[in-house]
Design an enzyme around this catalytic site. Sequence first.
Site, PDB file in Angstrom:
ATOM      1  N   CYS A 110       0.858  -1.181   0.000  1.00  0.00           N
ATOM      2  CA  CYS A 110       0.000   0.000   0.000  1.00  0.00           C
ATOM      3  C   CYS A 110       0.895   1.232   0.000  1.00  0.00           C
ATOM      4  O   CYS A 110       1.903   1.257   0.714  1.00  0.00           O
ATOM      5  CB  CYS A 110      -0.873  -0.003   1.254  1.00  0.00           C
ATOM      6  SG  CYS A 110      -1.926   1.448   1.407  1.00  0.00           S
ATOM      7  N   HIS A 152      -8.869  -3.791  -1.863  1.00  0.00           N
ATOM      8  CA  HIS A 152      -7.899  -2.941  -1.156  1.00  0.00           C
ATOM      9  C   HIS A 152      -8.281  -1.463  -1.292  1.00  0.00           C
ATOM     10  O   HIS A 152      -8.337  -0.736  -0.296  1.00  0.00           O
ATOM     11  CB  HIS A 152      -6.498  -3.198  -1.728  1.00  0.00           C
ATOM     12  CG  HIS A 152      -5.431  -2.341  -1.135  1.00  0.00           C
ATOM     13  ND1 HIS A 152      -4.420  -2.857  -0.342  1.00  0.00           N
ATOM     14  CD2 HIS A 152      -5.207  -1.005  -1.192  1.00  0.00           C
ATOM     15  CE1 HIS A 152      -3.645  -1.862   0.064  1.00  0.00           C
ATOM     16  NE2 HIS A 152      -4.085  -0.737  -0.452  1.00  0.00           N
ATOM     17  N   GLU A 153      -8.554  -1.024  -2.527  1.00  0.00           N
ATOM     18  CA  GLU A 153      -8.853   0.396  -2.744  1.00  0.00           C
ATOM     19  C   GLU A 153     -10.183   0.787  -2.118  1.00  0.00           C
ATOM     20  O   GLU A 153     -10.311   1.873  -1.546  1.00  0.00           O
ATOM     21  CB  GLU A 153      -8.825   0.743  -4.239  1.00  0.00           C
ATOM     22  CG  GLU A 153      -7.471   0.536  -4.926  1.00  0.00           C
ATOM     23  CD  GLU A 153      -6.301   1.242  -4.245  1.00  0.00           C
ATOM     24  OE1 GLU A 153      -6.528   2.205  -3.490  1.00  0.00           O
ATOM     25  OE2 GLU A 153      -5.152   0.813  -4.465  1.00  0.00           O
ATOM     26  N   HIS A 156     -10.023   1.461   1.560  1.00  0.00           N
ATOM     27  CA  HIS A 156      -9.560   2.809   1.923  1.00  0.00           C
ATOM     28  C   HIS A 156     -10.748   3.756   2.089  1.00  0.00           C
ATOM     29  O   HIS A 156     -10.714   4.658   2.924  1.00  0.00           O
ATOM     30  CB  HIS A 156      -8.649   3.379   0.830  1.00  0.00           C
ATOM     31  CG  HIS A 156      -7.224   2.928   0.911  1.00  0.00           C
ATOM     32  ND1 HIS A 156      -6.415   3.217   1.982  1.00  0.00           N
ATOM     33  CD2 HIS A 156      -6.449   2.232   0.050  1.00  0.00           C
ATOM     34  CE1 HIS A 156      -5.207   2.716   1.769  1.00  0.00           C
ATOM     35  NE2 HIS A 156      -5.196   2.104   0.608  1.00  0.00           N
TER      36      HIS A 156
END
Length: 186
Positions: A110, A152-153, A156
């Site tokens: 990341c 993952h994105e 966020h």
Amino acid sequence: MSGEVKTILKYGHPDLYKKAKIVEDPSHPEVQKLIQDMLATIDHLGASGVAAPQIGTPLSIAIYRVPKQTDNPKYVLTPEYDPDGVPLTVMINPKVTPLGDEMIDTWEGCLSLPGMLGKVARYKSVLCEYTTPEGDHTQREAHGFHARVIQHECDHLGGILYPTHLKDVRDLGYQDEILSSGRFVL
Ligand code: NI
């Protein structure tokens, strides 16, 4: 309109743990400028993706791409699903739904944790619904690495970074140590 390379907030910055706000108007000039800045930032860093909160803007926007091939060992590509990679994709207000229960446990990095890798489980396949910068609602299925990047994105945008998913804190470490020790086994 050309974007500006922005500074990435690092793990520990309180703004990374806040939930991003829904984008009401994708055509708003400030939203379009933000997207250009995100593009300039990942191009500058040679990164696979970034989410708006990582550059200090609490809006629900993430961008990513999947390279066709890479010599960066932190990208555990799955060419069986995406032999040509995935072109740059801008997702506004994305919503991720797992397809099935199968999960894959492997390493990921990341931009907010530079030089580090963590081994975390992600769904193998997901459906992602999102709005495009042109304001169209769309969806796509993703598998393997592509599905991992999307999860993952989108994490966020919910104020979640990958260490939250660690089963064992020893599965987080510096990339050079993990690669040289032979722990980076897929
Ligand atoms: Ni990240």
